[in-house]
Design an enzyme around this catalytic site. Sequence first.
Site, PDB file in Angstrom:
ATOM      1  N   ALA A   1       0.831  -1.213   0.000  1.00  0.00           N
ATOM      2  CA  ALA A   1       0.000   0.000   0.000  1.00  0.00           C
ATOM      3  C   ALA A   1       0.860   1.256   0.000  1.00  0.00           C
ATOM      4  CB  ALA A   1      -0.920  -0.003   1.220  1.00  0.00           C
TER       5      ALA A   1
ATOM      6  N   ASP B   1      -4.785  -1.720  -3.304  1.00  0.00           N
ATOM      7  CA  ASP B   1      -5.794  -1.048  -4.130  1.00  0.00           C
ATOM      8  C   ASP B   1      -6.644  -2.040  -4.920  1.00  0.00           C
ATOM      9  OD1 ASP B   1      -3.915  -1.938  -5.929  1.00  0.00           O
ATOM     10  OD2 ASP B   1      -3.639  -0.013  -6.951  1.00  0.00           O
TER      11      ASP B   1
ATOM     12  N   HIS C   1     -44.701  19.728  14.228  1.00  0.00           N
ATOM     13  CA  HIS C   1     -44.537  20.765  13.210  1.00  0.00           C
ATOM     14  C   HIS C   1     -43.471  21.791  13.598  1.00  0.00           C
ATOM     15  CE1 HIS C   1     -48.613  19.366  12.182  1.00  0.00           C
ATOM     16  NE2 HIS C   1     -48.939  19.642  13.422  1.00  0.00           N
TER      17      HIS C   1
ATOM     18  N   ALA D   1     -46.773  23.623  17.139  1.00  0.00           N
ATOM     19  CA  ALA D   1     -45.940  24.089  16.033  1.00  0.00           C
ATOM     20  C   ALA D   1     -45.121  25.314  16.425  1.00  0.00           C
ATOM     21  CB  ALA D   1     -46.825  24.416  14.839  1.00  0.00           C
TER      22      ALA D   1
END
Length: 461
Positions: free
Chosen positions: A12, A105, A363, A380
């Site tokens: 790697a 990879d 809400h 709300a």
Amino acid sequence: MLKKEINVVILAAGKGTRMQSSYPKVLHKLGGKTILEHVINIAKSVKPKKIILVYNNKEKEIKSKISDTSIDWVIQKEQKGTGDAILKASKKFSDKDDIVVLYGDMPYISIESIKKLFTSKKQSDISLLTAYVKNPDGYGRVFKKNGKVIKIIEEQDANFHEKKIKEVYSGTFIANGKDLKRWLNQINNKNIKKEFYATDIVHFANLENSTIKTVQVLNCKEILGVNNKLQLSILEKIFRKKQVNDLLLSGVTLKDPNHFILRGILKHGKNIEIDTGVILEGNIILGNNIKIGVGSVIKNSFIDDQTEIKEYTIIENVKIGKKCIIGPFAHLRPKTVLDDQIHVGNFVEIKDSIIKKESKIKHLSYFGNSEIGSQVNIGAGSITCNYDGVNKFKTIIGDNVLIGANTKLIAPIKITKNATIAAGTTLTQDVNTPCLIYNNKEQKQKKNWKRPQKIIKKTDQ
């Protein structure tokens, strides 16, 4: 004869310049994990004695993502080729063990193909993982004479006739540690790239009349690697298709499989229904009879039985109980825990809060750093004002509290059970008795008032 132990070497150390990225190629994500993590998982699947990872000078970046303490790290400061990388790793492995080499990879090599290598090694000195492909461009060719492997010819060193060979080398092989060290010490960099090729060990093995065998991968896609973002996108597409197929076979209903994304791990019960455009990331656990609506994004969360996530809801690091309704357009942020039968409606945001059974916030509301009891109904436009610019403060709401619309709760604050907060109230003090709380707001009337008229400018005429 004692069974030989396996060491896995993962290469790697490549710079990955074609990725056009500032961080290492192997740290790019594939299906929610780094490419390197996929390869490490492949290595672990063979239960090796040791995993040796050869990396480049991006040590801090790679080690910050790969925290596995069982890995032996070997640095290749200068990229002199794959042969040089394995030679540096050879200081970490034993002469008596068998060595499997994987590339950091290439995340699709299957455990089944590696097991075929193990079987082949019993009758050989070195076994190579190869594939027959229609288009061999970019791969080393396996050059044979009368069925015998003579050498591996790298793409850039191959002549016109050699480039027509359809059997290509994946880069993965298995050999005895002692043999491998001896062959590695004979290779040179007399080639176009002036690098030490690991493929040259095949030539030196052949000079010793060693037994060299090739083993074909089960699927040609296994040898696909990543050198640029285009190749990464191709691998992502393959990975996603496999995930989707596995989920469909496991009983998950995907309304639009081509527009579903899983970047992580999904554990699920029965009767799961997922609509189009849904993204799941990290570790997701779904109970039975779950519905997830169009465009929702869920990360690292648990959702219990018979809960419905409506359209375009975002959920991150949250635990949701049974028979809940969430959304549409809700946002549940980290450290939020919802009990059973909670209703969180449209345009509601909740962060770092605990909400108990049968409560509703339906809400246009925000609740942060809160503890909300059971059977609470919040109107709300209600919000907790929990931040003074420096510190966060807590809001505690008891059971069966009713909070009217457009209410502001100035934290830190506590509301006892059964209290009622009238619409439009700004609450600044604790409510310690189950009473009605409201603010006196005089409604005024201005007679003979007229709306302002628009000023007409010359440019408007």
